[in-house]
Every structure is written in C-alpha cells, then in structure tokens.
Design a protein around this motif. Structure first.
Motif, PDB file in Angstrom:
ATOM      1  N   ALA A   6      30.986 -42.663  -7.571  1.00  0.00           N
ATOM      2  CA  ALA A   6      31.674 -43.938  -7.778  1.00  0.00           C
ATOM      3  C   ALA A   6      30.823 -45.022  -8.449  1.00  0.00           C
ATOM      4  CB  ALA A   6      32.394 -44.469  -6.378  1.00  0.00           C
ATOM      5  N   TYR A   7      29.364 -44.982  -8.215  1.00  0.00           N
ATOM      6  CA  TYR A   7      28.548 -46.080  -8.738  1.00  0.00           C
ATOM      7  C   TYR A   7      27.441 -45.493  -9.533  1.00  0.00           C
ATOM      8  CZ  TYR A   7      31.772 -48.812  -6.029  1.00  0.00           C
ATOM      9  OH  TYR A   7      32.760 -49.522  -5.547  1.00  0.00           O
ATOM     10  N   GLY A   8      26.728 -46.198 -10.207  1.00  0.00           N
ATOM     11  CA  GLY A   8      25.681 -45.889 -11.150  1.00  0.00           C
ATOM     12  C   GLY A   8      24.190 -45.827 -10.313  1.00  0.00           C
ATOM     13  N   LEU A   9      24.073 -46.975  -9.989  1.00  0.00           N
ATOM     14  CA  LEU A   9      22.811 -47.245  -9.019  1.00  0.00           C
ATOM     15  C   LEU A   9      21.619 -46.538  -9.788  1.00  0.00           C
ATOM     16  CD1 LEU A   9      24.523 -46.182  -5.747  1.00  0.00           C
ATOM     17  CD2 LEU A   9      23.649 -48.432  -6.367  1.00  0.00           C
ATOM     18  N   TYR A  10      21.333 -45.316  -9.482  1.00  0.00           N
ATOM     19  CA  TYR A  10      20.154 -44.597 -10.077  1.00  0.00           C
ATOM     20  C   TYR A  10      20.503 -43.623 -11.104  1.00  0.00           C
ATOM     21  CZ  TYR A  10      16.002 -46.113  -7.339  1.00  0.00           C
ATOM     22  OH  TYR A  10      15.102 -46.718  -6.956  1.00  0.00           O
ATOM     23  N   GLY A  11      21.800 -43.836 -11.537  1.00  0.00           N
ATOM     24  CA  GLY A  11      22.304 -42.706 -12.525  1.00  0.00           C
ATOM     25  C   GLY A  11      21.297 -42.872 -14.011  1.00  0.00           C
ATOM     26  N   PRO A  12      21.358 -43.918 -14.467  1.00  0.00           N
ATOM     27  CA  PRO A  12      20.760 -43.937 -15.832  1.00  0.00           C
ATOM     28  C   PRO A  12      19.235 -43.682 -15.792  1.00  0.00           C
ATOM     29  CG  PRO A  12      21.775 -46.006 -15.198  1.00  0.00           C
ATOM     30  CD  PRO A  12      22.073 -45.256 -14.289  1.00  0.00           C
ATOM     31  N   ASN A  13      18.382 -44.117 -14.402  1.00  0.00           N
ATOM     32  CA  ASN A  13      17.233 -43.535 -14.419  1.00  0.00           C
ATOM     33  C   ASN A  13      17.018 -42.040 -14.346  1.00  0.00           C
ATOM     34  OD1 ASN A  13      14.438 -44.600 -13.839  1.00  0.00           O
ATOM     35  ND2 ASN A  13      14.721 -43.705 -11.719  1.00  0.00           N
ATOM     36  N   THR A  14      18.030 -41.394 -13.588  1.00  0.00           N
ATOM     37  CA  THR A  14      17.981 -40.188 -13.458  1.00  0.00           C
ATOM     38  C   THR A  14      18.127 -39.312 -14.903  1.00  0.00           C
ATOM     39  OG1 THR A  14      19.169 -39.767 -11.403  1.00  0.00           O
ATOM     40  CG2 THR A  14      19.172 -38.002 -12.511  1.00  0.00           C
ATOM     41  N   GLY A  60      21.617 -37.452 -23.110  1.00  0.00           N
ATOM     42  CA  GLY A  60      21.864 -37.551 -21.637  1.00  0.00           C
ATOM     43  C   GLY A  60      23.100 -38.372 -21.534  1.00  0.00           C
ATOM     44  N   LEU A  61      24.101 -37.963 -20.775  1.00  0.00           N
ATOM     45  CA  LEU A  61      25.301 -38.802 -20.189  1.00  0.00           C
ATOM     46  C   LEU A  61      25.291 -38.775 -18.928  1.00  0.00           C
ATOM     47  CD1 LEU A  61      27.490 -36.584 -22.815  1.00  0.00           C
ATOM     48  CD2 LEU A  61      26.561 -38.803 -23.177  1.00  0.00           C
ATOM     49  N   VAL A  62      25.717 -39.992 -18.560  1.00  0.00           N
ATOM     50  CA  VAL A  62      25.892 -40.255 -16.975  1.00  0.00           C
ATOM     51  C   VAL A  62      27.432 -40.691 -16.837  1.00  0.00           C
ATOM     52  CG1 VAL A  62      25.333 -41.349 -14.841  1.00  0.00           C
ATOM     53  CG2 VAL A  62      23.601 -41.024 -16.542  1.00  0.00           C
ATOM     54  N   THR A  63      28.410 -40.085 -16.146  1.00  0.00           N
ATOM     55  CA  THR A  63      29.660 -40.479 -16.046  1.00  0.00           C
ATOM     56  C   THR A  63      29.780 -40.902 -14.511  1.00  0.00           C
ATOM     57  OG1 THR A  63      31.741 -39.399 -15.728  1.00  0.00           O
ATOM     58  CG2 THR A  63      30.080 -37.980 -16.463  1.00  0.00           C
ATOM     59  N   TYR A 109      26.142 -44.300 -18.668  1.00  0.00           N
ATOM     60  CA  TYR A 109      24.868 -44.511 -19.454  1.00  0.00           C
ATOM     61  C   TYR A 109      24.762 -43.391 -20.384  1.00  0.00           C
ATOM     62  CZ  TYR A 109      20.068 -44.889 -20.103  1.00  0.00           C
ATOM     63  OH  TYR A 109      18.793 -44.966 -20.841  1.00  0.00           O
ATOM     64  N   LYS A 110      24.311 -43.638 -21.734  1.00  0.00           N
ATOM     65  CA  LYS A 110      23.989 -42.700 -22.480  1.00  0.00           C
ATOM     66  C   LYS A 110      22.789 -42.665 -23.214  1.00  0.00           C
ATOM     67  CE  LYS A 110      26.066 -40.626 -26.698  1.00  0.00           C
ATOM     68  NZ  LYS A 110      26.963 -40.642 -27.754  1.00  0.00           N
ATOM     69  N   LEU A 111      22.047 -41.752 -23.580  1.00  0.00           N
ATOM     70  CA  LEU A 111      20.716 -41.751 -24.349  1.00  0.00           C
ATOM     71  C   LEU A 111      20.465 -40.492 -25.203  1.00  0.00           C
ATOM     72  CD1 LEU A 111      17.390 -41.912 -22.029  1.00  0.00           C
ATOM     73  CD2 LEU A 111      18.399 -39.914 -22.602  1.00  0.00           C
ATOM     74  N   ILE A 112      19.868 -40.828 -26.112  1.00  0.00           N
ATOM     75  CA  ILE A 112      19.788 -39.930 -27.305  1.00  0.00           C
ATOM     76  C   ILE A 112      18.294 -39.764 -27.561  1.00  0.00           C
ATOM     77  CG2 ILE A 112      19.962 -39.017 -29.377  1.00  0.00           C
ATOM     78  CD1 ILE A 112      23.003 -39.800 -29.249  1.00  0.00           C
ATOM     79  N   ILE A 113      17.458 -38.576 -27.652  1.00  0.00           N
ATOM     80  CA  ILE A 113      16.166 -38.634 -28.168  1.00  0.00           C
ATOM     81  C   ILE A 113      16.448 -37.673 -29.302  1.00  0.00           C
ATOM     82  CG2 ILE A 113      13.919 -37.897 -27.823  1.00  0.00           C
ATOM     83  CD1 ILE A 113      14.301 -38.130 -24.768  1.00  0.00           C
ATOM     84  N   GLU A 114      15.630 -38.146 -30.494  1.00  0.00           N
ATOM     85  CA  GLU A 114      15.541 -37.085 -31.595  1.00  0.00           C
ATOM     86  C   GLU A 114      14.092 -37.048 -32.042  1.00  0.00           C
ATOM     87  OE1 GLU A 114      18.624 -39.238 -33.679  1.00  0.00           O
ATOM     88  OE2 GLU A 114      19.749 -37.294 -33.964  1.00  0.00           O
ATOM     89  N   GLU A 115      13.812 -35.801 -32.427  1.00  0.00           N
ATOM     90  CA  GLU A 115      12.330 -35.511 -33.103  1.00  0.00           C
ATOM     91  C   GLU A 115      12.509 -34.542 -34.289  1.00  0.00           C
ATOM     92  OE1 GLU A 115       9.708 -37.193 -32.435  1.00  0.00           O
ATOM     93  OE2 GLU A 115       8.600 -35.946 -33.795  1.00  0.00           O
ATOM     94  N   VAL A 170      19.792 -30.213 -26.481  1.00  0.00           N
ATOM     95  CA  VAL A 170      19.922 -30.293 -24.761  1.00  0.00           C
ATOM     96  C   VAL A 170      21.188 -31.318 -24.763  1.00  0.00           C
ATOM     97  CG1 VAL A 170      19.213 -30.514 -22.597  1.00  0.00           C
ATOM     98  CG2 VAL A 170      17.556 -29.664 -24.163  1.00  0.00           C
ATOM     99  N   ARG A 171      22.003 -30.704 -23.876  1.00  0.00           N
ATOM    100  CA  ARG A 171      23.006 -32.051 -23.699  1.00  0.00           C
ATOM    101  C   ARG A 171      23.262 -31.936 -22.042  1.00  0.00           C
ATOM    102  NH1 ARG A 171      28.609 -31.696 -22.102  1.00  0.00           N
ATOM    103  NH2 ARG A 171      29.841 -33.436 -22.896  1.00  0.00           N
ATOM    104  N   MET A 172      22.838 -33.094 -21.308  1.00  0.00           N
ATOM    105  CA  MET A 172      22.966 -33.110 -20.053  1.00  0.00           C
ATOM    106  C   MET A 172      24.001 -34.013 -19.419  1.00  0.00           C
ATOM    107  SD  MET A 172      18.797 -34.057 -19.679  1.00  0.00           S
ATOM    108  CE  MET A 172      19.153 -35.973 -20.381  1.00  0.00           C
ATOM    109  N   LEU A 173      24.762 -33.706 -18.485  1.00  0.00           N
ATOM    110  CA  LEU A 173      25.712 -34.529 -18.306  1.00  0.00           C
ATOM    111  C   LEU A 173      25.655 -34.496 -16.681  1.00  0.00           C
ATOM    112  CD1 LEU A 173      28.507 -35.963 -18.634  1.00  0.00           C
ATOM    113  CD2 LEU A 173      29.643 -33.640 -18.611  1.00  0.00           C
TER     114      LEU A 173
END
Ligand SMILES: Cc1cc2nc3c(=O)[nH]c(=O)nc-3n(C[C@H](O)[C@H](O)[C@H](O)COP(=O)(O)OP(=O)(O)OC[C@H]3O[C@@H](n4cnc5c(N)ncnc54)[C@H](O)[C@@H]3O)c2cc1C
Ligand code: FES
Ligand code: FES
Lengths: 916, 286
Positions: A479-487, A508-511, A323-329, A471-474
């Motif tokens: 092994a599984y995403g489950l709540y990764g994107p939500n986190t 925000g990056l989830v690996t 999962y990946k998300l970017i916020i720009e302001e 901010v770069r968050m990793l």
C-alpha cells in the motif's frame, strides 16, 4: 476471581495476587518485576519466555500462574549475578553466542537444564535441547559452541576475554553480562508509574472508503483514557526518499491492518476491547494484489495520484507505478546478436518478515515542559525523530528519543511503528503510554521484505563468456512506497552480480497494491536479485555443460573492472571468495546420488551516511565514547568500535566507556543498518581517538616541556622518547587539564565524504567499501518427499579487515541461518491482502536442528575507505544462501528452481514436473 | 471482559469429576499448550477452568497382563523417556522426538493431544495403529472405555461428554516380531506441525501379511486408519506389487484439505510415497 498464590521463585518464597487468566509469564514480568523473561510470541513458538519449572524448561506463556502454585520456578535472574556468572553464562559470553540478547535468557535456561541432566552432551543433544528457542541473530553455531565449550576443552572461535583488545583480537562484547543475566532493558521492560496501555483499531478491508468513524461507545468504557483517529491529528506524509505514508488511514484504507484509531486504557485488554467498539462505516472498493496486474491500465488505483507525493529521485510514476528506473550500458540488441546462446528465466521471491523475536514496543511520556520522551526499540533514533516530526507536523525538538536495547532489527525497526500512537495517546491522556504489538500484528501489519518477480534474458558465448544481460525486476511494495524506490535502486546494483557483462539493460519497477506495505529488510534487493541471478547463472552453465565454479570464475570481476552504473572497482576479491568457499566443500569431488553442491555470490556496499563520534576525557584519565548510533545486536558498537577507539588512543579498552544517551544528549547519527557500523562509525571512532590522542600528546608536551613529535604514549602514560622514567600519567594530564581549563578534552570526527563516485546517472551509482562473498552448500534431497537436508555449508566473506573475528563470524552465521530460512521455509502468504500465517507456528524461522555445520571463511582484502580496510559484513551473508541451495538442488537432481521457498512440496512438484 | 473465568485445582480424580459437574461452560486444562494458544488469539469462552496438573495418578504409565495404561496427564517428554521396547517403542519414541520441541514436550500431555482432536495431532496415528482405547470417567456415566477410532467424531469434535474426564489410554502389547514404521513430514526439522504423518504396525508370517494397521494424520478431518488398504493387504505376500497396490489404494481413502502447510494434492502424493516407504521398510526388516 483473583487469588493470592504462593510459589518459589529463584529459591525465595513469593506470594502474589493473580487473576485466573494471568499467565505465569505475566506474573513473573509484571507482578515480580523479573523482566529477564521475555515475550516474543505468546503462543509457545519462540522460547524467549523459557523458565525452569521444577527444574524443567518450559514456556511460561503456556502456563496459567495459578497452575504454578507451590511449584519451583527458576528465571534467568536466579542463575548467576554479574559478579558470579553461571558457567554457561560465561561460556555464552566467550563464545559470542549473544547478539541482540532477546533469546539469550531462554537459551541459557534451556542449556542449563541440559547440562544439569547431561554434563557432557554431544552436539546433537545440544541442538535438540535448544530447538524450541528461536534465535534470529546468531545462526546458533556460537551458542552450540558455548555448550560444547563447557563440556570439553574445545576453544575454537572463543573470545580471549577482554584482556586482548587489539584490532583483530576476538573480543567479548561489552554488553554481554547484562544480556546473559537478563538485566538488559528492552522496550517492554520500561515501567513507569501510572502507565496505561495502547491498542490500535485496524482496517479489516484491503481497500475501502472510510465513510464515518464513531468513537462514542468506546469512550464510555471504564478504563479508557484516550482515543485518537486521523481526524484529530494534523498529519503529514513521511517516508525515506519517498514520502507517501501517514500514520492513520483518513479517506480510505489501503491494506488489511492499516491503523484507523488508537486507544489508551488502563489495561491492554480494555484498550483492545474499546478499539473493537469503535464503529467505522466503510464502502468497499475493488482492490488489486498482484504486481503485474497492478501496473495494467485498468487496475484499481491504490493512490489516486501517485505523482502527488514528494520524492527525492527522478522517476516516472503513473497509475500504481510508484517508481521506475532504467540502466543501460553497451548495446543490448547487438549483444544478443553476437551471443552463441540466449537463456531466459523467471524467478519469484515471496514476502518475508524481518522476524526479530522482540516485537515493536514503545513508551511515551509528556514531560513537564511539554516535550515528549519516547523509549523505543529503534535502529535509527535520530531518523525516527525526523519521521515523527514529519508525520505529526512538529519540530524535531519536540521529541526526545531514548533507545532501549534492541531485540533484533534486520530493517524491521527502521521506521516508526507504534511510536506516533503512544505520543498522541500520552498527550491526550496526560499519562505515560506503552504499546506493544502482538506477534499477530507484528507479522501481519509491519513492514515486510518486498516480494519480487524477476525476468532475466542472458546472451553467452559457447566458452561461457557473458555478453548481454537484460533484467526486468518488479517489486510489489504494497500500500505504501516507503523504501520501495530504494529497494529497486539497490537491486539494480545487484542485477549483474559481481560479473563482467558488457551489454546490459536493467529495468526496475515498483508497484503499489493493496497488500501489507514493505520496508527495508536486511539486504533489501540483494536477496531477491542474488536468488534470481545466481539461479539463472547455473541454468546457463548447465546448458553450456560448464562447471558452475569455472563459469563464475571466468566472468567474475577483478580490480579495475567497471560496473554497469559506472563505478570503477578497487579491492575486488570475488575470485578468492569463490575459490575458498568451493575448496571448503571439496568442489570437484564426485557427488553421491541425491547429493548436490551449489554456489552463489554477492557483492554489497558498506553503508556510509552521516555520523559524528566524540571521545571525551574524564578527569581520572578514563574516556567516554559518544555516538548517536545504536547497536541492534550485531555487537559492532559493543566490541569493534571500542577496539578501534582503544587502538586509536593507545589506551586499554576498559578505560573507555560507551555512553548511553538519547537524542538530546548524543551527536546525530544515521542509525544502525546498511552494514555501516564498523565501516563508518568505526572509522569515525578511530579518527576521533587519533584526534584526542593528539590533544593528549600536546598537553604532555607542554607538561614535559618538549616537542610534541617526541611524545610517546604507552601503558597509561606519556613520556619523551627515551625517557620513560620521567613519564607523566594520562590521569594527571586529564586532571590538570580539567582543573585548569575545564574539561573534557574532546576528540571528534565526522564522516569524510571520500567515497567512490560514478559517471552515470543512478540514485546510488557507486558502492562505498564494496564487499564480496561466495557461499557453497552441500545438500541431500529426498526425491520422493522433496525434503532437503543441508549437510554442510561454507561462506567466504571479504570483510576487508576483521576487527573482531568472532563478531564477523556471528554476522555470517546469522545471515546464513536467515538466508537458509528464506531458501527453505520463510514465506508470508497473503490471500486477497490477508496474511494467512501471522505467527511463528506457520511463518517458520530456522531452528538449531536445521542449521548445518557452517564454516565461516574470512577473506581480508582491505577497502580504501574503511578503518584498517574494513568492509561491512552485516547484510551480505543473507543474500547467497537462496541461490546456493537452488543450485545445489539443480546439481543433485537437474531441476530448474523458479521460486522460493523450497519447501518439500515445492521441491517435490519440481521433481514431478521434470519427470513428466 | 475477555478471558474472564474462574480457576480450580482439584487434587484427585474424584474432586475433578465433581468440578466437571458444575454448571456453566467448563474447560479442563492440562499442559495448556492448546488452551493458552487459543486464549492468546481470542478470548476463550469458558466460565471455569479445571486444572488437571495435580492429578498425580494420571501421570503414570503401567503395564499389566500385556496391557499398557498411559495416564492422560503423561507429558510427551515423559513418553520420550519411556522404554517399553518392541514395536511400541518403535512407534512412540520417534513420534515424541518429532513432537513440537523440548519446551512444549515438557508441558503437553497425551490426554490434551487426544481431546484437542486436531487432524494433525501427532499422538493419534500412533495410538490408532496400536488399536488404543480411551477411558472416560464421569459421575453420571461412571467409567467407559471406547476405541480411539470411535472417540474422534470430526474436526475438533470428540465423543467426550462435557462432564467426562479422559483418564487413560490403553493398548495391548504387540506380539513378538511385529514390525513398525513411523514418519512425520514437516517443513523443518524441529517444532513443525505435521503435513502428513503415518504409523504402520504389521506382522508377517512366512512373507504373508497376517496383520497390518496403517494410520494417517493430517489427511482427513480426523486421524484415520486406512481400513480398505489394510483389508486388501491381509493374506497377501508383502512384495513390490502388493506394496504398489496399497500405495495406490490408500490415496482413495484419504480426503485431505488445502491449508497453509500443504495442498491436498501434495498430501495425497505423500501418503502414497510414505505407505510405500513404510511397507518397504517393514519388508526389509522382516
Ligand atoms: C509450539 C507448539 C508446538 C506444537 N507442536 C505440536 C506437534 O508437533 N504435534 C502435535 O500433535 N501437537 C502440537 N502442539 C499442540 C499441543 O501441544 C498438543 O495438542 C498437546 O498435546 C496438548 O496437550 P495439553 O496438555 O497441553 O492440552 P491442553 O491445552 O491443556 O488441553 C487441550 C484440550 O484437551 C482438553 N483436555 C486436556 N486434558 C483432558 C483430560 N484429561 N480430559 C478431558 N479433556 C482434557 C482441554 O480441555 C482442551 O480442550 C503444539 C503446540 C504448540 C504451542
Ligand atoms: S513468548 Fe512464550 S514461546 Fe514465545
Ligand atoms: S541473539 Fe538470539 S534472537 Fe538475537
């Protein structure tokens, strides 16, 4: 050889047959059916199995039953009965020393032994006496209060007993008596005739292909009743916003501990032995564990095609990127250009465990109609039902979930753990099946808090004004995403903290990796980001030589400010929280050598999501409050919700009974989590009560032949204003109504969608009932050994409105304890995917001796949405302690903290680093 | 089948010794706080468990002719309530207070702690500093006494023969004026396993070191005495420079490992720090 032994239990002689290996704990729970004694670990580390042996408190998991022959045992059942409580039991109820209640029986027995020995113990002796009894919920303060209360006339924060139930009164919880007497039924206390027990075969490899599975030998073991593997089941993918998880590994295993097969047998030992006899051929694959490494192009792929999984949110996925998300302001480059100073920092937090003392446990039984009943410890009975339906490709209607008391949740009981397996084993064997995870499985194979690696680059002006923030968050989701994107999405909301920064870029990056998968643990994302950000802010303030309180006050949000995700904030109270927390520790007073003070803040949402509360009349004028939400221990449902319902109806609280039911009988609810109980269920309960009150008044108006506007409800009756003499009793109204039309009258309210919105594209975007908090800590550090001694602690929380102040404080103190644990000792360490400390001996929770004196400060700046302005307080207190401790260390000895936990070794190495 | 063993509960030492001579794998159990943990993690390999909790004689502490005799069955809770005074109390009580938590203290015995022979066992450094001996009894060898330092043979290995019962721990009463220091470094305030622990017993005569015992836990496969450091200190004036010398030397004597609780490097740093802290405290008390 089995043998008959005699012993005295709770003053009555007992004779039981036990095997040499039977522990005293099993004899008490299983042979004698005294289930008030609990098993949280089985290795002497938690104290939930405490009994008195000849008057002395001991761990009953550390004694063979035969060793206890002819000795006197007192269990919680022998202490006091619901009608005749022991004074210590009464005190525990009144102090608010009980939350989930799983530790309570042990805690009460340890306190009883203390009081018997020393009727007037000082605080230090109380702390020592309960230091073997771990409590994950309360932070110990109110338990200590209970013991102090017994030996003195001190009554601070004591509940006023159930007579005063109005909103804002200190209410005792409704389930206190059953918990303090050991009568409350938790998942492992469910006992059914012909029950068998389940065990899992788990992967020994972090990444391997499964070539074959052979269950022949296991099937032949006497006592084995069922064996299920992924090949026997039509498995579906399930998950929260991302559905990438199946209940058994099929083609390959992705982490050590991943379930491969489940066995049901007449005893747990046989089930485990049979599981070990299942032959699996593996071909090991190269694995990846580190999150930075996982997102490089040549890393081994954990999932061959991450894009194949359904996800509800827009995102970019490739390789191991889940999962990946970017916020720009604003304009980040321009912001850095305008800044006087740019400060960079990297911060890491480890994997952590929810750490409920109660392990996962479920029991399933196939009913005559083919449906399956599941008794389980779950924060979300209804959502569980849909996970099970997805996972097993069935209709939701195939399951009836009966929630038991929950011995602590903290996010650890949001996802099914053992439930799918007991269902399958029950179906195959035709017998009821129970499965309980061992503490070792619990710590090494259940969902964890995401470890994080956060890089921050911040531009500031010389006067301390924040200008630009990158901010770069990793997050390593395992092994599984489950709540990764939500986190990651929640964390991105926390990346600026409650501070005004015009130019922002957040990634925000989830690996994926071959580590144990992560879930959603109390304050997901908030803990990681509050640590990184608040520690970073102190680094900036120190470089600018500005006081860290002044620096925060300068940049803190005010009502009307707009967040980087486009939410316009109302009811902002962060400055008040900061000032109050700082004042409580005499912030500006000079520090002694080796002593430091630190601050940290946080903001968070009050959880919304669907619910429906019903309040129904009984024919005698009492009421039933019906919600599908469960209480994981906080007490919200068992105090505040009832207070709100009573307030809305205008009737005494003891006329309202909380209905216990199941997913067949209760209305749908999203579950307990996300700090939503009093905010959302509370609001719907209050509105349902008002709705029902209207119907009662209408009934009365008809009865009294007057206008509804003139009706007054008071003291259990309704009358025409000014004419109390001719009042009609509520019981009469109810009786008539039930007889005439059939009952009940029903007040109903579902969740209203009047929550704040956002102009920006973000999966969460805006926080309803946004709450604010600030913590302050004073500590002393031993510069040679690196040991930290927390001297005192203050936590100011904006709760909007404290419906039950004792409950709010309980959440704060418990959160502080958990947060201090994360700050100083909690870390689940994996080496090449193997958990090195899967027990409470090395995964350390704070003990009563470690918990500092803590002042909880309740700030009440009402939210627009919550009932009476309520804001959630369940999760917020867990986030600031890590940053506050890091900052106090920085204040004491001028070091820059970079990672958690701050063990003596970590602190000592930071000091040595700085000196050289 | 797992954990399939027989159980017997002798009521006196004589009977216990007979049980210890039975054939097969035999395991005595006292407080059970090591054994039941092991049993929970994996089935234990034993045919017979002999319960020692009914051997009342082994629950006594006595003092005779300047010798203390502590029964193997004495619990850490009982030891915590023991007030022998002087350096013995100065070492034993803080060790007991830092040992596990109150529940385990009510069960765990000193005999079990010694026989389990963990490198991190907390009684060991204190007993080594007190030059303790252990008494072992069996029907074949009768009774024998050996210094605790010779009892520990390696990681979880001891000089105890399979049929021997540990009956007593004995040590002489330190002379008037002997000073002591105890410190346990753990990851939390209660119920923590030692990262490093240290016990020092010393006697100064006009500023000079006449006697010094420095015992360390969790920094080598077995609890150890820092004999070279002790030898170096004897006859010297206890001052900043001899303390520094001792702290530097002690690091060379230890051979800790990396484990979950700490790295070897930190442990070495800490014994340097703690030897310094301890000797300074002894100096300031003198
Ligand atoms: C939660 C917890 C915390 C702990 N904390 C600490 C701590 O802080 N410090 C520490 O040092 N230890 C600690 N321990 C370990 C343990 O409690 C101690 O080693 C304890 O002293 C063992 O004593 P016991 O009587 O319970 O031994 P048992 O488990 O009964 O026996 C231990 C071993 O000694 C043998 N044995 C016992 N008595 C005799 C005898 N008289 N003759 C011959 N053999 C014998 C047994 O066969 C076994 O091999 C902890 C354990 C737990 C579960
Ligand atoms: S179950 Fe006995 S101490 Fe945890
Ligand atoms: S109330 Fe203590 S563990 Fe939940």
């Amino acid at each position: 050889m089995k043998k008959q032994i005699e012993l005295t239990v709770n003053n009555s002689p007992e004779s039981i047959e036990v095997a040499p290996r039977t522990r005293l704990l099993d004899a008490i729970r299983i042979k004698l059916g005294l289930t008030g004694t609990k098993e949280g670990c089985g290795t002497g580390d938690c104290g939930s199995c405490t009994v008195l042996l000849d008057g002395k408190p001991v761990n009953s998991c550390m004694i063979l039953a035969m060793q206890a022959e002819k000795r006197e045992i007192t269990t919680i059942e022998g202490l006091g009965s619901p009608t005749e409580l022991h004074p210590i039991q009464q005190a525990m109820i009144r102090s608010g020393g009980i939350q989930c209640g799983f530790c309570t029986p042990g805690m009460v027995l340890s306190l009883k032994a203390l009081i018997d020995r020393d009727p007037h113990p000082d605080e230090e002796s109380i702390r020592v006496a309960i230091s073997s009894n771990l409590c994950r919920c309360t932070g110990y303060s109110k338990i200590i209060d209970a013991a102090k209360f017994l030996s003195s006339s001190e009554t601070t924060s004591m509940a006023t007993s159930s007579e005063d139930w109005s909103v804002g009164a200190r209410m005792t919880r409704n389930d206190g008596v059953e918990k303090v007497t050991g009568r409350a039924i938790y998942a492992e206390d469910i006992q059914l005739p012909h029950i068998i027990y389940g065990a899992l075969l788990r992967s020994p490899y972090a990444h391997a292909e499964i070539l074959s599975i052979d269950t022949t030998e296991a099937e032949q073991i006497t006592g084995v009743k069922a064996i299920v593997t992924g090949r026997d089941v039509d498995m579906g993918f399930y998950g929260y916003e991302l559905r990438d998880h199946r209940i058994f590994a099929l083609e390959k295993v992705r982490y050590i501990g991943e379930p491969i097969a489940a066995v049901g047998a007449t005893t747990v030992d046989i089930a485990r032995e049979a599981a070990s006899k299942i032959k699996v051929e593996y071909a090991e694959l190269p694995a990846v564990f580190d999150s930075e490494e996982a997102i490089t192009s040549n890393a081994p792929l954990v999932h061959n095609d991450a894009n194949a999984y359904e996800i509800d949110w827009d995102t970019e996925r490739k390789g191991n990127l889940c999962y990946k998300l970017i916020i720009e302001e604003g304009n980040i480059e321009q912001g850095f250009g305008e800044s006087d100073l740019i400060i960079e920092g990297s911060y890491k937090t480890p994997e952590a465990h929810p750490g409920s003392i109660e392990p996962h446990c479920s029991t399933a039984k196939v009913e005559p109609d083919g449906r399956v009943t599941i008794w389980t410890t779950t924060q979300k009975p209804f959502v569980f039902r849909s996970y099970l339906a997805q996972a097993l490709q069935r209709s939701i209607n195939s399951f009836r979930i009966v929630p038991t008391q929950i011995g602590g949740g903290f996010g650890g009981k949001l996802f099914p753990s053992v439930e799918p397996y007991v269902v399958l084993l029950a179906e195959q064997s035709g017998l009821p099946v129970q499965m309980t995870l061992t503490r070792e499985e619990e710590m090494s194979c259940t969902l964890l808090r995401h470890p994080s690696s956060v890089k921050i680059k911040t531009g500031v002006m010389k006067d301390g004004t924040l200008v630009a923030h990158q901010v770069r968050m990793l997050f390593n989701t395992g092994a599984y995403g489950l709540y990764g994107p939500n986190t990651a999405a929640l964390a991105s909301m926390m990346a600026t903290g409650p501070y005004r920064i015009p130019n922002v870029e957040i990634t925000g990056l989830v690996t994926y990796s071959n580590n144990v998968p992560c879930g959603s643990v109390r304050g997901p994302g908030a803990v990681q980001l509050a640590f990184a950000l608040e520690t970073h802010l102190d680094k900036i303030a120190r470089s600018l030589e500005i006081d860290t309180l002044d620096f925060r006050l300068k940049n803190a949000w005010e009502t009307g400010d707009i967040t980087c995700t486009g939410q316009t904030l109302d009811s902002v109270s962060i400055k008040e929280c900061l000032q109050k927390a700082a004042d409580a520790l005499e912030w500006k007073k000079p520090r002694l050598p080796g002593v430091g003070k630190g601050l940290a803040c946080n903001w968070w949402a009050s959880g919304p999501w669907g619910t429906q509360t019903q309040i129904q009349t009984n024919e005698d004028g009492t009421f039933r409050l019906i919600t599908g939400c469960v209480d994981m221990g906080t007490g919200g449902l068992n105090s505040s919700i009832l207070q709100l319902a009573a307030e809305g109806l205008g009737v005494p609280i003891d006329s309202i009974q909380l209905v216990r039911g199941d997913t067949d009988s209760l209305p749908w609810d999203h579950g307990h989590g996300g700090s939503r109980m009093t905010f959302t269920i509370g609001r719907s309960a209050y509105e349902a009560a008002e709705h029902l009150q209207k119907q009662l008044l209408q009934e009365a108006a008809e009865h009294l032949e007057a206008a509804i506007e003139d009706m007054v409800l008071e003291d259990g009756s309704v009358f025409v204003r000014g004419d109390k003499a001719n009042a009609v009793l509520i019981s009469t109204l109810c009786y008539n109504r039930h007889k005439k039309h059939g009952g009940p009258m029903v007040g109903v309210s579902s969740l209203l969608e009047d929550f704040p919105t956002t102009t920006k594209k973000h999966p969460i975007g805006a926080f309803p009932g946004a709450s604010y908090c600030a913590h302050a800590v004073e500590l002393k550090v031993d510069e040679e050994t690196g040991e930290i001694d927390i001297l005192r602690y203050a936590a100011a929380h904006d709760v909007g409105k404290a419906i039950n102040p004792t409950g709010c404080e309980g959440q704060i103190e418990g959160g502080v304890a958990m947060g201090l644990g994360l700050a100083m000792m909690e870390e689940l360490r994996e080496i090449e995917g193997k958990v090195m400390n899967p027990n409470f001996a090395d995964y350390l929770l704070l003990t009563a001796e470690d918990m500092p004196p803590t002042e909880s400060i309740l700030v009440e700046q009402p939210a627009t949405e919550g009932p009476f302005g309520v804001k959630g307080v369940g999760e917020p207190p867990i986030a600031p302690p890590t940053g506050a401790v890091a900052n106090a260390l920085g204040d004491a000895i001028d070091i820059n903290v970079k990672r958690l936990p701050l063990t003596p070794e970590e602190v000592s190495s930071l000091i040595r680093e700085q000196k050289s | 089948m797992s954990n399939d063993f027989e159980f017997t509960q002798p009521i006196d030492i004589c009977e216990a010794l007979k049980c210890l001579n039975e054939t097969g794998r035999i395991t005595p159990i006292a407080g059970g706080t090591n054994i039941l943990v092991n049993m929970k993690r994996a089935p234990i390999e034993t045919d017979l468990i002999i319960d020692l909790t009914r051997l009342e004689k082994l629950k006594n502490i006595s003092e005779e002719n300047g010798m203390f005799r502590i029964g193997a069955g004495v619990s850490f809770a009982d030891l915590l309530n023991w007030h022998p005074g002087g350096a013995v109390e100065g070492l034993v009580r803080p060790m007991c207070a830092a040992f596990a938590g109150p529940l385990i203290r009510n069960l765990a015995t000193i005999g079990g702690n010694i026989c389990d022979a963990s490198a991190a066992a907390d009684a060991s450094p204190v007993l080594l500093a007190l030059d303790a001996n252990v008494e072992l009894v069996s029907t074949t060898n009768g009774s024998r006494t050996l210094p605790l330092s010779e009892f520990f043979k390696g990681v979880r290995k001891t000089a105890r023969e399979d049929n021997e019962l540990l009956t007593y721990v004995t040590f002489g009463k330190p002379a008037e004026g002997e000073r002591c220091f105890y410190y346990k470094l753990g990851k939390r305030k209660a119920d923590a396993i030692s990262i490093v622990s240290i016990a020092i017993l010393a006697k100064l005569n006009e500023g000079k070191i006449e006697k010094v015992h420095i015992a360390l836990g969790a920094v080598a496969p077995i609890a150890m005495r820092a004999l070279q450091t002790e030898a170096m200190l004897i006859g010297k004036v206890l001052n900043t420079s001899s303390i520094q010398e001792a702290a530097t030397l002690v690091v060379k004597e230890a051979c800790p490992i990396d484990d979950f609780r700490a790295t070897a490097k930190y442990r070495l740093n800490m014994i340097e720090v703690l030897v310094k802290k301890g000797l300074n405290e002894i100096l300031s008390k003198a």
